[in-house]
Design an enzyme around this catalytic site. Sequence first.
Site, PDB file in Angstrom:
ATOM      1  N   GLY A  24       0.967  -1.339   0.082  1.00 46.23           N
ATOM      2  CA  GLY A  24      -0.166   0.207  -0.021  1.00 46.23           C
ATOM      3  C   GLY A  24       0.825   1.364   0.088  1.00 46.23           C
ATOM      4  CB  SER A  25       0.178   4.559   1.396  1.00 51.40           C
ATOM      5  OG  SER A  25      -1.174   4.819   0.447  1.00 51.40           O
TER       6      SER A  25
END
Length: 565
Positions: free
Chosen positions: A303-304
């Site tokens: 993810g981020s």
Amino acid sequence: MEQKIYQKKKILVLMITFTLIFVILIVRLGYLMIFRADYYSQKAKDLHERERVIKAARGRILDRNGVVLADNKTVCTISVIHSQITDANEVVRVLAKELSMTEDAVRKKVERVSSIEKIKSNVSKEIGDAIRAYNLAGVKVDEDYKRYYVYDELASKVLGFTGGDNQGILGLEVKYEEYLSGEAGKILTLTDSRGIELDFSRENRIEPEAGDDLYISIDYNIQTYAQQLAYTTLEKKQAKAVSIIVMNPNNGEIYAMANVPEYNLNDPFTLPEGSIFNNETEKYALLNNMWRNTCVNDTYEPGSTFKMITASIGLEENIVSLDNSYTCPGYKMVEDRRIRCHKTQGHGTQTFAQTLMNSCNPAFIEWGLRVGTDRFFEYFDTMGINGKTGIDLPGEAATIMHNKKNVGQVELATVSFGQSFQITPIQMLRTTASIINGGKIVTPHFAISSGEKTFLYNTKDSSISEETSATMRSLLESVVSEGGGKLAQVEGYSIGGKTATSEKLPRGNGKYIASFIGFAPANNPQVIAMCIIDEPQGVYYGGTIAAPVIGELFDNILPYLEIEK
């Protein structure tokens, strides 16, 4: 006359033949007695010598400050010698009683005709002494060693455990088996042709050689606190699992690696209460899952947190700078795909620094598309993202990445903000370390030394320059001071980091992974830490539930590590 001559010749031939045979036998006997005496003496000795193995004391495992984590306890092995037993019924009765075994199980072994039969190993010394006191003919009580883990569950998925013969099975125990195992000894006794020990003979002992102690980078205090914090988070969020890794970003030494729920190293074959299985195959599948070190053996969508890598590549390639801005309407069209931002109404116009603070997906799609597939994949190699870290634990998984030839604009877009591929937590942490430490790719590791051996690990240059690294440290500090990582702040310290919230496959199943990677001090990182919360219930955003875990961790361990405010 001719008949007499024939008889004499016949007698002469026989005499010569017998003389030659006699000479050959004398020569052969002399050869065996003079040149092969040692060999046949040893063969004869082996035929009349019974051997019992004495386990070597396994080398201890100690933390970086000398705290003993794995040690040895004196235990006993109970055996019987069939030919020497005078009262089988008494032997069966006593051994069944003292060893808590059924008489049928003991009798099968007692009645088995063999030179020596093991009844039970790893018996406590107290029970061994009690059996020895009966003075039963044919029963042998030999002392050896059993592995003992001082703190039960502490770092269980790192240390691993040993089997019944003290051989390493999992974790560091099996990785460093050659250093820890030592050399077994022997007890030798002489017997007659019937296998009965001779009264006048005495036991000869070949003493075992203990294994070397292994010093590892784990710090008992940091590991203990990280594990307690992970359990608190597991209970609070009713999560499936929680992992915390604490590492020195400059040399790869791992101070703590918690994977909760952990298991009891002194009882590793007992499943958690409530486990359901129908057969041995299902039981061992559950055990293997219980033993897995998810930080090393499993992969996840980062993810981020991966946006740190995209940002670093963009800066290094000069396709983006601190002066650039991007206007986020809440989504970005890539070919025929509408990829939305987590803030569906959009972030509006932002600086490059703000796109990182806001973790804006459309902005990072833009930066990734500017870099292009070819350059992106070149950086994956030079930054060590593809492949494995080389951590000194068995079963490390490798990054699962798209085949470059199959990467189109949509695939590149999703990779840019950390989706559609998988990476191990330790790989993600190592790559982040290279971004903030000036561009060095370190080897995450535990072992420091064993005996006279000091372990050395590779460090190589990344494709990230010191200038880019300094910029990223500043940007990631702003993520914590002003952006989505605010809950990781610690009074008096400058903290850098990045949050992530990734949805597990298949999409739409309502299962998430919340994570945060943080480092301190932001301008000169001495420690980097990662928290992953798997399938939290309720609020699942990394900035809300994972960032404060690392903040609390740093609040406690930074003073302990003597890092000044």
